[in-house]
Design a protein around this motif. Structure first.
Motif, PDB file in Angstrom:
ATOM      1  N   SER A   2       0.832  -1.203   0.000  1.00  0.00           N
ATOM      2  CA  SER A   2       0.000   0.000   0.000  1.00  0.00           C
ATOM      3  C   SER A   2       0.866   1.252   0.000  1.00  0.00           C
ATOM      4  N   LYS A   3       0.241   2.345  -0.407  1.00  0.00           N
ATOM      5  CA  LYS A   3       0.971   3.624  -0.420  1.00  0.00           C
ATOM      6  C   LYS A   3       1.303   4.049   0.998  1.00  0.00           C
ATOM      7  N   LEU A   5       1.560   5.938   4.396  1.00  0.00           N
ATOM      8  CA  LEU A   5       0.782   6.977   5.085  1.00  0.00           C
ATOM      9  C   LEU A   5       1.681   7.805   5.988  1.00  0.00           C
ATOM     10  N   ALA A  55       2.022  15.934   1.058  1.00  0.00           N
ATOM     11  CA  ALA A  55       0.570  15.737   1.186  1.00  0.00           C
ATOM     12  C   ALA A  55      -0.010  15.213  -0.129  1.00  0.00           C
ATOM     13  N   ALA A  56       0.431  15.771  -1.241  1.00  0.00           N
ATOM     14  CA  ALA A  56      -0.089  15.353  -2.550  1.00  0.00           C
ATOM     15  C   ALA A  56       0.269  13.896  -2.843  1.00  0.00           C
ATOM     16  N   ARG A  57       1.335  13.403  -2.251  1.00  0.00           N
ATOM     17  CA  ARG A  57       1.718  11.997  -2.452  1.00  0.00           C
ATOM     18  C   ARG A  57       0.914  11.042  -1.586  1.00  0.00           C
ATOM     19  N   GLY A  58       0.042  11.591  -0.723  1.00  0.00           N
ATOM     20  CA  GLY A  58      -0.814  10.729   0.087  1.00  0.00           C
ATOM     21  C   GLY A  58      -0.309  10.473   1.489  1.00  0.00           C
ATOM     22  N   GLU A  60       0.253  11.181   5.392  1.00  0.00           N
ATOM     23  CA  GLU A  60      -0.645  11.835   6.357  1.00  0.00           C
ATOM     24  C   GLU A  60       0.083  12.353   7.589  1.00  0.00           C
TER      25      GLU A  60
END
Ligand code: RP5
Length: 172
Positions: A2-3, A5, A55-58, A60
């Motif tokens: 998963s990407k 966080l 933030a744009a890369r996902g 958090e």
């Protein structure tokens, strides 16, 4: 995979022995993360783009560890609206007080959530708690983890009370 966080960044590979504690706790809680070395002083252009794009890369939450004149967490916080957790790394000259003060004394408007000197494990846990605000899976995992802490203390207290402190110390 998963990407990620959570991002774990540190000023030098010499910080890795401490910062690994944050990575280990994220792995224990199955939180996708990325980890790299970026220096506010030695690679300033890199932290600029990394912070601006985070933030744009996902991502958090960002955990930033640095020692000495530790500007990484504060500079990162200035470049992103994501929450940044700062980990002051224990250095040789000033026992980590330099990094602690550099990270904790942010000007009003650009906060960094500062953990204890070498407190990378708590930085990982705090990152998971932040994710838990919108993701109940992480919130439940934190609750379970704390239940485990409570049970460990209760077991130790019961053993201490039963054995007395001398026998207890001998076993430690
Ligand atoms: C800081 O300087 C790093 O975060 C590290 O804690 C300290 C020393 O770095 P090295 O000289 O070991 O690369 O920027």
């Amino acid at each position: 995979m998963s990407k990620p966080l959570v991002s774990i960044i540190m000023g030098s590979d010499s910080d890795l022995a401490v910062m690994r504690e944050a990575a280990l706790v994220l792995e224990e809680f199955e939180v996708p993360y990325e980890l790299t070395v970026i220096s506010a002083h030695r690679t300033p252009a890199k932290i600029y783009s990394y912070g601006a794009e985070a933030a744009a890369r996902g991502l958090e939450v960002i955990i930033a560890g640095a020692g000495g004149a530790a500007h990484l967490a504060g500079v990162t916080a200035a470049l992103t609206e994501l929450p940044v957790i700062g980990v002051p790394i224990l250095g040789k000259a000033l026992q980590g007080a330099d990094a602690l003060y550099a990270i904790v004394q942010m000007p009003a408007g650009i906060p960094v959530a500062t953990v204890a000197i070498n407190g990378a494990k708590n930085a990982g846990l705090l990152a998971i708690q932040i994710l838990g605000v919108k993701n109940p899976v992480y919130r439940e995992k934190i609750k379970k983890y704390r239940q485990g802490l409570k049970e460990q203390v209760e077991e130790k207290a019961a053993k201490l009370e039963k054995q007395g402190f001398k026998a207890y110390l001998e076993e430690m």
